[in-house]
Design a protein around this motif. Sequence first.
Motif, mmCIF file in Angstrom:
data_model
loop_
_atom_site.group_PDB
_atom_site.id
_atom_site.type_symbol
_atom_site.label_atom_id
_atom_site.label_comp_id
_atom_site.label_asym_id
_atom_site.label_seq_id
_atom_site.Cartn_x
_atom_site.Cartn_y
_atom_site.Cartn_z
ATOM 1 N N LYS A 165 0.688 -1.119 0.154
ATOM 2 C CA LYS A 165 0.234 0.057 0.160
ATOM 3 C C LYS A 165 0.670 1.045 -0.338
ATOM 4 N N HIS A 166 1.707 1.080 0.669
ATOM 5 C CA HIS A 166 3.106 2.418 0.406
ATOM 6 C C HIS A 166 4.071 2.199 -0.738
ATOM 7 N N GLY A 167 4.137 3.074 -1.245
ATOM 8 C CA GLY A 167 4.894 3.835 -2.366
ATOM 9 C C GLY A 167 6.551 3.574 -1.440
ATOM 10 N N ILE A 168 6.662 4.174 -0.777
ATOM 11 C CA ILE A 168 7.735 4.185 0.159
ATOM 12 C C ILE A 168 7.856 3.811 1.031
ATOM 13 N N PRO A 169 8.418 2.819 2.184
ATOM 14 C CA PRO A 169 8.303 2.141 3.281
ATOM 15 C C PRO A 169 9.215 3.796 3.958
ATOM 16 N N TYR A 170 8.462 4.290 4.829
ATOM 17 C CA TYR A 170 8.885 5.676 5.122
ATOM 18 C C TYR A 170 10.296 5.643 6.078
ATOM 19 N N GLN B 121 18.272 1.574 8.605
ATOM 20 C CA GLN B 121 17.172 1.197 8.329
ATOM 21 C C GLN B 121 17.305 -0.123 7.509
ATOM 22 N N LEU B 122 17.856 -0.206 6.659
ATOM 23 C CA LEU B 122 18.268 -1.714 6.362
ATOM 24 C C LEU B 122 19.638 -2.563 7.059
ATOM 25 N N THR B 123 20.144 -2.057 7.571
ATOM 26 C CA THR B 123 21.280 -2.741 9.347
ATOM 27 C C THR B 123 20.180 -2.850 10.060
ATOM 28 N N SER B 124 18.928 -2.493 10.523
ATOM 29 C CA SER B 124 18.252 -2.856 11.495
ATOM 30 C C SER B 124 17.162 -4.018 10.818
ATOM 31 N N ALA C 244 12.946 -10.417 3.984
ATOM 32 C CA ALA C 244 13.866 -9.714 2.024
ATOM 33 C C ALA C 244 12.832 -8.751 1.880
ATOM 34 N N VAL C 245 11.471 -9.197 1.521
ATOM 35 C CA VAL C 245 10.459 -8.030 0.713
ATOM 36 C C VAL C 245 10.656 -6.767 1.250
ATOM 37 N N ASN C 246 10.692 -6.813 2.739
ATOM 38 C CA ASN C 246 11.316 -4.893 3.083
ATOM 39 C C ASN C 246 12.128 -4.992 2.820
ATOM 40 N N ARG C 247 13.765 -5.932 2.837
ATOM 41 C CA ARG C 247 14.563 -5.213 2.166
ATOM 42 C C ARG C 247 14.520 -4.525 0.354
ATOM 43 N N SER C 248 13.595 -5.582 0.285
ATOM 44 C CA SER C 248 13.776 -5.355 -1.783
ATOM 45 C C SER C 248 13.092 -3.789 -1.807
ATOM 46 N N ALA C 249 11.836 -4.003 -0.609
ATOM 47 C CA ALA C 249 10.772 -2.926 -1.356
ATOM 48 C C ALA C 249 12.056 -1.503 -0.835
ATOM 49 N N VAL C 250 12.782 -1.160 0.161
ATOM 50 C CA VAL C 250 13.769 0.187 0.507
ATOM 51 C C VAL C 250 14.768 0.063 -0.609
ATOM 52 N N GLU C 251 15.351 -1.285 -1.385
ATOM 53 C CA GLU C 251 16.084 -1.315 -2.378
ATOM 54 C C GLU C 251 14.982 -0.172 -3.409
ATOM 55 N N ARG C 252 14.387 -1.220 -3.715
ATOM 56 C CA ARG C 252 13.699 -0.662 -4.651
ATOM 57 C C ARG C 252 13.290 0.704 -4.884
ATOM 58 N N SER C 253 12.784 1.473 -3.841
ATOM 59 C CA SER C 253 12.641 2.762 -3.599
ATOM 60 C C SER C 253 14.061 3.177 -3.469
ATOM 61 N N SER C 254 15.179 3.351 -3.127
ATOM 62 C CA SER C 254 16.518 3.902 -3.823
ATOM 63 C C SER C 254 16.577 3.584 -4.888
#
Length: 301
Positions: free
Chosen positions: A177-182, A189-192, A222-232
């Motif tokens: 639902k979110h474009g970019i995870p806040y 965020q990635l280290t956490s 992994a799904v979270n990490r790829s959402a963050v990396e995709r945002s970057s």
Amino acid sequence: MALLQQITERTFFVPGANNLGIITTNDGGAIAVDTGLDKDTGRLVRKALDEANLTLQAIISTHHHADHVGGNDYLLRNMPDVVVYAPRVEASLIEHPLLEPIYLNMGAQPLAALHNKWLMAKGSPVHHLIDDKQIEVAGVWFDILALPGHSINQIGVAFDGVCFVADGFFGPAILEKHGIPYAHDVHAQLTSFDSILQRGEHCFLPGHGDLLERDSLAHVIAVNRSAVERSSQMVYAALGESGDLFAVARRVQQAMELRLAGIPHFAIFVSAVAAHLTYLEVEGLVHIVFDERGMIWQRAV
Ligand SMILES: [Zn+2]
């Protein structure tokens, strides 16, 4: 159905748009991990504890976002003996909730539209700062996980085989639902995510999403990490042509086909894009130049 869902012998949660953790003490008391958005969620915590014959003794607030601390005010007004624990910096923002709409308005006096309960909780005192990796609250010893990134100094807490991770990760349906995870700090965020993966608990409860068994954790992270990396990657892709922060944000918004519904949504989105630009700058992938258009981001490589 009971409001309080049991996880292990001593751990429970009140499910909802924001899952609220409950831990029982040795003497019929309870500790809440976050209290939700407002007085309605505060009331829900109270009702859930009343049903279970438990007395709230303390609140651990994981970070300052209004949807995690908004119930503190109601609970403290109705149960004045309750004490609040929160990590340093987050505590300051919990005590001074106007700071969130201020930072979302680039430090300026916030627009009236930013004075809403999603961005500005009622605020509450914080009686104890959390600095240590283990703390005792109402006779219960918790492991404290540093989970900065989504927020400045967010924590998670672990007890009795359950890790309450707040917004350390999101359920996959929420991410969609979110474009970019806040994010406040993308690198953190990635280290956490790695810090959470290293935990040995059996269950993981995010603030938003389903309770997870250990077996599902790696996939969800992994799904979270790829959402963050995709945002970057999308922010970097938006710099095919240089532009200022708002131009970059607009291009990312269009690429993600996001509809931004109003000023609060826009402010949060631009803030998250800014976090990714800072991250890309630290990584040496983008930099700033000044020209007749102002402060302009462009690719460094
Ligand atoms: Zn949050």
